[in-house]
Write a protein that holds these residues in place. Structure first.
Motif, PDB file in Angstrom:
ATOM      1  N   GLY A   8       0.789  -1.220   0.000  1.00  0.00           N
ATOM      2  CA  GLY A   8       0.000   0.000   0.000  1.00  0.00           C
ATOM      3  C   GLY A   8       0.825   1.276   0.000  1.00  0.00           C
ATOM      4  O   GLY A   8       0.287   2.362  -0.189  1.00  0.00           O
ATOM      5  N   ARG A   9       2.114   1.181   0.221  1.00  0.00           N
ATOM      6  CA  ARG A   9       2.977   2.367   0.214  1.00  0.00           C
ATOM      7  C   ARG A   9       3.375   2.667  -1.228  1.00  0.00           C
ATOM      8  O   ARG A   9       3.731   1.773  -1.973  1.00  0.00           O
ATOM      9  N   PRO A  10       3.300   3.942  -1.656  1.00  0.00           N
ATOM     10  CA  PRO A  10       3.616   4.243  -3.059  1.00  0.00           C
ATOM     11  C   PRO A  10       5.084   4.018  -3.376  1.00  0.00           C
ATOM     12  O   PRO A  10       5.963   4.261  -2.558  1.00  0.00           O
ATOM     13  N   VAL A  11       5.335   3.544  -4.605  1.00  0.00           N
ATOM     14  CA  VAL A  11       6.697   3.358  -5.108  1.00  0.00           C
ATOM     15  C   VAL A  11       7.001   4.577  -5.970  1.00  0.00           C
ATOM     16  O   VAL A  11       6.309   4.826  -6.957  1.00  0.00           O
ATOM     17  N   PRO A  12       8.011   5.388  -5.630  1.00  0.00           N
ATOM     18  CA  PRO A  12       8.267   6.603  -6.400  1.00  0.00           C
ATOM     19  C   PRO A  12       8.843   6.293  -7.784  1.00  0.00           C
ATOM     20  O   PRO A  12       9.604   5.347  -7.963  1.00  0.00           O
ATOM     21  N   VAL A  13       8.436   7.102  -8.769  1.00  0.00           N
ATOM     22  CA  VAL A  13       8.983   7.018 -10.115  1.00  0.00           C
ATOM     23  C   VAL A  13       9.983   8.152 -10.244  1.00  0.00           C
ATOM     24  O   VAL A  13       9.647   9.315 -10.049  1.00  0.00           O
ATOM     25  N   ILE A  14      11.227   7.822 -10.563  1.00  0.00           N
ATOM     26  CA  ILE A  14      12.309   8.810 -10.541  1.00  0.00           C
ATOM     27  C   ILE A  14      12.927   8.910 -11.926  1.00  0.00           C
ATOM     28  O   ILE A  14      13.202   7.905 -12.568  1.00  0.00           O
ATOM     29  N   PHE A  15      13.157  10.137 -12.371  1.00  0.00           N
ATOM     30  CA  PHE A  15      13.845  10.397 -13.628  1.00  0.00           C
ATOM     31  C   PHE A  15      15.111  11.170 -13.301  1.00  0.00           C
ATOM     32  O   PHE A  15      15.063  12.197 -12.651  1.00  0.00           O
ATOM     33  N   GLY A  16      16.259  10.686 -13.730  1.00  0.00           N
ATOM     34  CA  GLY A  16      17.521  11.364 -13.475  1.00  0.00           C
ATOM     35  C   GLY A  16      18.182  10.853 -12.214  1.00  0.00           C
ATOM     36  O   GLY A  16      17.908   9.763 -11.729  1.00  0.00           O
ATOM     37  N   THR A  17      19.057  11.668 -11.657  1.00  0.00           N
ATOM     38  CA  THR A  17      19.791  11.306 -10.449  1.00  0.00           C
ATOM     39  C   THR A  17      19.179  12.043  -9.270  1.00  0.00           C
ATOM     40  O   THR A  17      19.249  13.264  -9.183  1.00  0.00           O
ATOM     41  N   VAL A  18      18.561  11.286  -8.358  1.00  0.00           N
ATOM     42  CA  VAL A  18      17.859  11.861  -7.214  1.00  0.00           C
ATOM     43  C   VAL A  18      18.156  11.001  -5.994  1.00  0.00           C
ATOM     44  O   VAL A  18      18.275   9.790  -6.095  1.00  0.00           O
ATOM     45  N   THR A  19      18.270  11.622  -4.820  1.00  0.00           N
ATOM     46  CA  THR A  19      18.411  10.882  -3.574  1.00  0.00           C
ATOM     47  C   THR A  19      17.027  10.607  -3.005  1.00  0.00           C
ATOM     48  O   THR A  19      16.263  11.537  -2.755  1.00  0.00           O
ATOM     49  N   VAL A  20      16.701   9.337  -2.824  1.00  0.00           N
ATOM     50  CA  VAL A  20      15.405   8.942  -2.279  1.00  0.00           C
ATOM     51  C   VAL A  20      15.601   8.693  -0.795  1.00  0.00           C
ATOM     52  O   VAL A  20      16.410   7.855  -0.394  1.00  0.00           O
ATOM     53  N   THR A  21      14.849   9.412   0.051  1.00  0.00           N
ATOM     54  CA  THR A  21      15.052   9.297   1.494  1.00  0.00           C
ATOM     55  C   THR A  21      14.370   8.076   2.097  1.00  0.00           C
ATOM     56  O   THR A  21      14.877   7.494   3.030  1.00  0.00           O
ATOM     57  N   GLY A  22      13.230   7.678   1.593  1.00  0.00           N
ATOM     58  CA  GLY A  22      12.533   6.518   2.152  1.00  0.00           C
ATOM     59  C   GLY A  22      12.135   5.557   1.057  1.00  0.00           C
ATOM     60  O   GLY A  22      10.962   5.500   0.682  1.00  0.00           O
ATOM     61  N   PRO A  23      13.077   4.793   0.495  1.00  0.00           N
ATOM     62  CA  PRO A  23      12.733   3.947  -0.642  1.00  0.00           C
ATOM     63  C   PRO A  23      11.815   2.792  -0.252  1.00  0.00           C
ATOM     64  O   PRO A  23      11.883   2.263   0.846  1.00  0.00           O
ATOM     65  N   ASN A  24      10.935   2.441  -1.169  1.00  0.00           N
ATOM     66  CA  ASN A  24      10.046   1.299  -0.995  1.00  0.00           C
ATOM     67  C   ASN A  24      10.323   0.342  -2.142  1.00  0.00           C
ATOM     68  O   ASN A  24      10.110   0.680  -3.301  1.00  0.00           O
ATOM     69  N   VAL A  25      10.828  -0.834  -1.833  1.00  0.00           N
ATOM     70  CA  VAL A  25      11.119  -1.805  -2.876  1.00  0.00           C
ATOM     71  C   VAL A  25       9.826  -2.481  -3.299  1.00  0.00           C
ATOM     72  O   VAL A  25       8.805  -2.400  -2.629  1.00  0.00           O
ATOM     73  N   ILE A  26       9.871  -3.152  -4.430  1.00  0.00           N
ATOM     74  CA  ILE A  26       8.663  -3.798  -4.943  1.00  0.00           C
ATOM     75  C   ILE A  26       8.244  -4.901  -3.986  1.00  0.00           C
ATOM     76  O   ILE A  26       9.037  -5.718  -3.541  1.00  0.00           O
ATOM     77  N   TYR A  27       6.959  -4.930  -3.681  1.00  0.00           N
ATOM     78  CA  TYR A  27       6.409  -5.904  -2.744  1.00  0.00           C
ATOM     79  C   TYR A  27       5.669  -6.973  -3.536  1.00  0.00           C
ATOM     80  O   TYR A  27       4.797  -6.670  -4.341  1.00  0.00           O
TER      81      TYR A  27
END
Length: 76
Positions: free
Chosen positions: A41-60
């Motif tokens: 239920g937690r969203p998985v962020p879609v990222i374009f380019g080089t970005v630091t993700v603070t709370g990553p959610n891996v695929i469940y």
């Protein structure tokens, strides 16, 4: 020469004795780290380019089943 050596040793000891002591660091706890999580239920962020993700959610993948390993190994 001996007088200069004695002055050098005394100056080093005084310098060591008067130096400020650094504070002891606290031990790290588990909340200090940003570990990847796998929550449903937690969203998985879609990222374009080089970005630091603070709370990553891996695929469940949901409920995974486990099977026991029945083969013996390691002994000859």
């Amino acid at each position: 020469m001996w007088v200069q050596l004695a002055i050098l040793v005394i100056a080093a000891l005084v310098s060591y004795a008067l130096a400020p002591k650094p504070p002891q660091p606290k031990a790290p706890s588990l909340s200090d780290f940003d570990l990847p999580v796998a929550e449903q239920g937690r969203p998985v962020p879609v990222i374009f380019g080089t970005v630091t993700v603070t709370g990553p959610n891996v695929i469940y993948y949901g409920n995974l089943r486990t099977t026991a390993i029945k083969a013996k190994g390691g002994k000859k």
